[in-house]
Design a protein around this motif. Sequence first.
Motif, PDB file in Angstrom:
ATOM      1  N   ASP A  93       0.938  -1.088   0.028  1.00  0.00           N
ATOM      2  CA  ASP A  93       0.103   0.145  -0.132  1.00  0.00           C
ATOM      3  C   ASP A  93       0.871   1.213  -0.140  1.00  0.00           C
ATOM      4  N   ARG A 179      -1.915  -1.040  -3.865  1.00  0.00           N
ATOM      5  CA  ARG A 179      -2.944  -0.302  -3.732  1.00  0.00           C
ATOM      6  C   ARG A 179      -2.477   0.964  -3.633  1.00  0.00           C
ATOM      7  N   VAL A 212     -10.256   3.123  -0.950  1.00  0.00           N
ATOM      8  CA  VAL A 212      -9.072   2.984  -2.071  1.00  0.00           C
ATOM      9  C   VAL A 212      -8.995   3.711  -3.151  1.00  0.00           C
ATOM     10  N   SER A 215      -7.001   0.106  -6.891  1.00  0.00           N
ATOM     11  CA  SER A 215      -6.408  -1.154  -6.824  1.00  0.00           C
ATOM     12  C   SER A 215      -6.916  -2.088  -7.687  1.00  0.00           C
TER      13      SER A 215
END
Length: 225
Positions: A93, A179, A212, A215
């Motif tokens: 991430d 992500r 998010v 992703s």
Amino acid sequence: MNSIIQGIASFQGSVFPGQRQMYQQLVRDGQHPSALIIACADSRVSPEHITQAGPGDLFVCRNAGNIVPPASDVVGGVSSAIEYAVVALGVRDIVICGHSDCGAMSGLMKPDLLKKMPSVAAWLRHAEAAERIVCEAYPEGMDPQERHRALALENVVVQLANLRTHPSVAVGLAKGRLRLHGWFFEIESGALLAYDGTTGRFRPIAEADMPVAQSLLPGDRMRAA
């Protein structure tokens, strides 16, 4: 410096002895942070404090305006931090974290403030797209405070777009291994907003819900084609 020296003494005398084994393990096992956070260098905004993360939990890169210059032939500290985090550390991430009352955004709104800071002015050119968006796509006559907030939010979105230009990030997204997140921290309230890539809006982060920004799952690229 007195308070800083006192803090060091307190850490060495009171904190470290109780955490000695943890630090020794961090040396033996190396670092395995869960995320890279690119945040503003503002002294009031500490990613570790906001997330209550401990040593080894986060790989943090801070600069004026939480900026990510687009990938280019010019090597810089932000681009090298991104590449190292993705390739060497394998973070899953990446977070761009903006905040309220940002001095860098004030500089964008009032360029005269930067006359004696040419390096800062040059750096903030990487955020000019956000300033153009607010100037041309937002209503005229906005309250200065609302305009400042809008600029800080749009800057997070612009920096996410810049982040995608970095080869290591593009590959990570294509393979479904990465992500991207866009956050906005309200200093005065402690609230943390996250950019929802599906709706194009920021909304509060809930314990069981983390919006998010992007992703990409394996196979999405082929289906999109």
